[in-house]
Design a protein around this motif. Structure first.
Motif, PDB file in Angstrom:
ATOM      1  N   UNK A 371       0.826  -1.204   0.000  1.00  0.00           N
ATOM      2  CA  UNK A 371       0.000   0.000   0.000  1.00  0.00           C
ATOM      3  C   UNK A 371       0.859   1.253   0.000  1.00  0.00           C
ATOM      4  N   UNK A 372       0.430   2.266  -0.731  1.00  0.00           N
ATOM      5  CA  UNK A 372       1.065   3.576  -0.696  1.00  0.00           C
ATOM      6  C   UNK A 372       0.405   4.405   0.401  1.00  0.00           C
ATOM      7  N   UNK A 373       1.189   5.048   1.238  1.00  0.00           N
ATOM      8  CA  UNK A 373       0.658   5.846   2.349  1.00  0.00           C
ATOM      9  C   UNK A 373      -0.189   7.001   1.823  1.00  0.00           C
ATOM     10  N   UNK A 374      -1.219   7.326   2.560  1.00  0.00           N
ATOM     11  CA  UNK A 374      -2.151   8.382   2.164  1.00  0.00           C
ATOM     12  C   UNK A 374      -1.426   9.711   1.952  1.00  0.00           C
ATOM     13  N   UNK A 375      -1.754  10.416   0.884  1.00  0.00           N
ATOM     14  CA  UNK A 375      -1.203  11.745   0.663  1.00  0.00           C
ATOM     15  C   UNK A 375      -1.789  12.713   1.687  1.00  0.00           C
ATOM     16  N   UNK A 376      -0.904  13.455   2.362  1.00  0.00           N
ATOM     17  CA  UNK A 376      -1.331  14.342   3.439  1.00  0.00           C
ATOM     18  C   UNK A 376      -1.350  15.785   2.965  1.00  0.00           C
TER      19      UNK A 376
END
Length: 394
Positions: A371-376
């Protein structure tokens, strides 16, 4: 050839030994990075392309992130071949040692729409996203990078900060997961084991990169690291705090966990796939594990900053590195996930063992649980980083 272990983390904000005051100083003040004065627009900050008359590029990258000749380290075979075939001269500099440190170097120029004297820079995905949000990065012409359109791995398509791959192109990719030294401990499969198993107490390290450590904990708690709430983040952070307070985690690190893992001074850790491949080449009992709850997928991306005057030449280089044979030559040296379809078949001609390594060429099953970490956004970045730094004692 397997590259020597990198002494500096290209994923970390800074090493876990730095205090929060140093973090803010080196990071160019996160709180001010999205102010009105720093924001640029394509219309308001126009870049002139001189590629038609000036056959050159200034390329800034991380140390040990380009293939070198085994007999002459001043030679970079894939890059030298590009210069020969294209006629474009490349000034190649390994001057990116930390994302926030580099941000501090260039933020004044980019915020004021001035040149950084660089045509290509390689930044971790979250920092690329920040600069894109600030309007500091030029859009690329898809017609000039057809190899990217044809060969970029599907797992790296449709990223939230650049859904059309018009602004940032992956240079290399990698996984954050678990690693253990089988010479000093038994097999490890889950994040919960790492954080609670009595035989590992005081023999564990975790990463000072918030997105990787917290992404793995979010997944272990049954939450989606690519789309989570503040309450879910706090839930995962509570689990991390318990592991710190109990003495389970010895410390938080950048790449400096690697020598300790190799020697068995630590038994297990949260680590990066490329590092562990290099360690396992010397000791096959050092293993990387994509935990049952999922691994974190990241990329380091090529971007063309505002006021760079050789965008067309940069596009030619980007397109060149998306030729499968060239990508395989690079991957054989750096040992991270190759983002180019077709490179695995080319790697068979170079090193069949590397071609079969799922940490360089992941199969569908591994990618499906990565999974790619959520864009903040700016506020989330400050909030989550602040909470994380408090727990890890930076």
């Amino acid at each position: 050839m397997r590259t020597p272990l990198r002494s500096l983390s290209r994923r970390g904000l800074l090493t876990g030994t730095l205090g929060s005051a140093a973090l803010l100083a080196a990071g160019g003040s996160l709180a001010g990075c999205g102010t009105k004065g720093a924001q640029q627009t394509e219309a308001g900050c126009v870049s002139e392309d001189l590629s038609g008359t000036e056959k050159k590029i200034a390329f800034s990258n991380w140390p040990q992130y380009m293939d070198v000749d085994e007999k002459d380290e001043s030679k970079r075979p894939s890059l030298d071949e590009f210069v020969t075939t294209s006629g474009i001269q490349v000034t190649y500099t390994e001057d990116i040692n930390d994302n926030n440190e580099f941000f501090g170097k260039v933020q004044n120029q980019l915020a004021a729409c001035r040149s950084t004297d660089r045509d290509i820079i390689v930044l971790s995905d979250w920092m690329a996203a920040r600069m894109i949000r600030l309007g500091w990065i030029q859009k690329l012409d898809p017609g000039k990078i057809p190899n990217v359109q044809a060969n970029l791995l599907p797992s790296l398509l449709n990223r939230p900060f650049d859904a059309e791959n018009r602004i940032s192109i992956p240079w290399q990719s990698g996984l954050a997961g678990l690693a253990y030294n089988g010479s000093v401990t038994r097999e490890l499969r889950t994040v919960d084991e790492l954080l609670t198993r009595p035989d590992l107490r005081g023999r564990v390290t975790a990463l000072s990169e918030m997105r990787d450590t917290m992404g793995l904990l979010l997944g272990a708690n049954g939450h989606d690291p690519s789309n989570f709430t503040a309450a879910q983040f706090d839930d995962a952070l509570h689990k991390l705090r318990k592991a710190v307070d109990s003495g389970q985690i010895r410390r938080f690190t950048g790449n400096d966990y690697a020598p300790d893992l190799a020697k068995g001074d630590i038994a297990a850790c949260i680590g990066w796939s490329g590092d562990v491949i290099q360690l396992s080449s010397a000791n096959d009992k050092v293993r990387f594990v994509a935990p049952d709850s999922g691994a974190m997928l990241y990329s380091d991306d090529m971007v063309v900053p505002n006021k760079a005057t050789h965008r067309g030449n940069a596009e030619a280089l980007i397109n060149y590195y998306y030729e499968p044979a060239v990508a395989a030559k690079l991957a054989a040296y750096v040992n991270y996930i190759c983002p180019v379809k077709g490179a695995q078949a080319e790697m068979e001609k170079i090193d069949p063992e590397l071609a079969a390594n799922p940490l360089i060429f992941p199969d569908d099953a591994l990618l499906a649980k990565s999974t790619v970490f959520m864009t903040l956004d700016e506020q989330q970045e400050r909030e989550y980083e602040g909470k994380f730094q408090q727990v890890i004692g930076a």
